[in-house]
Design an enzyme around this catalytic site. Sequence first.
Site, PDB file in Angstrom:
ATOM      1  N   GLU A 304       0.937  -1.268  -0.109  1.00 56.42           N
ATOM      2  CA  GLU A 304       0.054  -0.002   0.073  1.00 56.42           C
ATOM      3  C   GLU A 304       0.819   1.215   0.031  1.00 56.42           C
ATOM      4  O   GLU A 304       0.271   2.336  -0.425  1.00 56.42           O
ATOM      5  CB  GLU A 304      -0.979   0.104   1.088  1.00 56.42           C
ATOM      6  N   HIS A 333       8.166 -26.484   0.636  1.00 56.64           N
ATOM      7  CA  HIS A 333       7.430 -27.778  -0.200  1.00 56.64           C
ATOM      8  C   HIS A 333       6.362 -27.111  -0.976  1.00 56.64           C
ATOM      9  O   HIS A 333       5.280 -27.706  -1.278  1.00 56.64           O
ATOM     10  CB  HIS A 333       7.107 -28.808   1.121  1.00 56.64           C
ATOM     11  N   LYS A 447     -13.785   1.358  -2.995  1.00 55.86           N
ATOM     12  CA  LYS A 447     -14.490   1.726  -2.063  1.00 55.86           C
ATOM     13  C   LYS A 447     -16.100   2.567  -2.344  1.00 55.86           C
ATOM     14  O   LYS A 447     -17.038   2.455  -2.100  1.00 55.86           O
ATOM     15  CB  LYS A 447     -13.706   2.803  -1.105  1.00 55.86           C
TER      16      LYS A 447
END
Length: 478
Positions: A304, A333, A447
């Site tokens: 951000e 793994h 938003k």
Amino acid sequence: MSKRYKKREWKKQMALRLDYNNMLYGRVAEGQGYTEAKIGEYKRFAGVAYEKVMAKKGEGWLGWCDLPFNQEEIVQEINEVAKDVRKRAKAFVVLGIGGSALGPIAVFQSLCHLHYNELTQKERKGPKFYVEDNVDPERMNALLDIIDVENTVFNVITKSGATSETMTQYLVIFDLLKKKLGDKAKDNVIATTSSKKGNLIKLAKQEGFKAFYIPDGVGGRFSELCPVGLLPAAVLGIDIAEMLAGAAYMDKVCSEKSLYKNPALISALLSYIAMKDGKNISVMMPYSDGLKYFADWYCQLWAESLGKEADNDGNLVRVGQTPVKSLGVTDQHSQVQLYTEGPFDKVITFLAVDKYRSEVVIPQGCEGIPDVNFLCGHTMNELITAERVATEFALCQKGRINKTIYLPEINAYTVGELIYFFEMETAFTGEMLNINAYDQPGVENGKNATFALLGRKGYEGKKNELDSAPAKDPKFII
Ligand code: PA5
């Protein structure tokens, strides 16, 4: 609390170390890594970034730089409130998202028992702990299935008080609390928010919630060392004064002018050079379950803060490194194959622990099977360390640049150091990129579209935009 952080010798032993050998040319194969001459060529960017950060420290959006030093009174108040919560609450739930949640999660995982909530109340000595950082209805109901709201204290954390997710959680919870507790419902809510603006402070005043304040110059992702992180930590019995002492020590180290003595500055410069060299992915790989969620916290901070379209002069730059979380040894793994043989587009940062808080001896019991028997008599501590060293070695042999941050042990002091180190590294890197590391314009559109979809007044224009977006072609939905 022990106040060991006041002892010079102990502090010296707890200092974090940055090892950047494997970022250097000659240490890694395939002609990768950077020569000292190359670092010298870029040194001026570090110089400029250093001066800018030092000039702005404590001011504007760099208010977080003061947090290790200016919270004596607030620490006392937080500890008093936390003591009361520890006595009366069976559970403590953080309602928040992004910077208002990731720090508390990381610190909880780092400094508490790894199965804290499964311990008995007597063993825990404090309430169970949950951080709700999503609006998945299943998760909300699952939480409500396992807590009694009457015996739970909810810490609503939102600086803006405008975050739909957090305010939704608040509405659901406070409604339930009022139904169960009537006028006493307010005693089960603590607000952490801006003292001046926003909706939560209005509600706190209106309903009578206890409130803690997020200072003006402290943005969400830089807020772990203010009441956002300090209250949950204190409720968990963590020594928050020690955490701040670790951050204060790191502030001193990261204020060193010399590039080669300042770990955050050299690390930022190496990240900057790596970005220029096409290494657009930053992998954070702690070799410790305790530090697992530190990688999440780092991912938000790095993404951000540094992922920006325009620079400070308005030029289109589209910069940033994609942070990736990885856990040693588990992801050996899963992801390490890609890190070793995939594109040369990553910088890997290992978080290593010198002394784990536990030791497990691998017992004898496989004498007849040499392929397993070699493990017997060693400790799990030796195994996890050997796997880290081996992974580092294998990456170097394939020309994959990497660096390691060593924590002498995981405690409140070293966690404070680590938080502050990454914040400073982010600040320096932001200046090198000449971008604003403290805003997040890229998340605004999403938003606003959410507000429009839910019919919020004032977002009619956005609703029209959404309605006129091209419809999805069913042909491509199979
Ligand atoms: O770093 C940031 O500023 C954001 O990630 C915020 O922390 C996040 O959006 C939550 O904001 P608020 O604390 O206002 O609810």
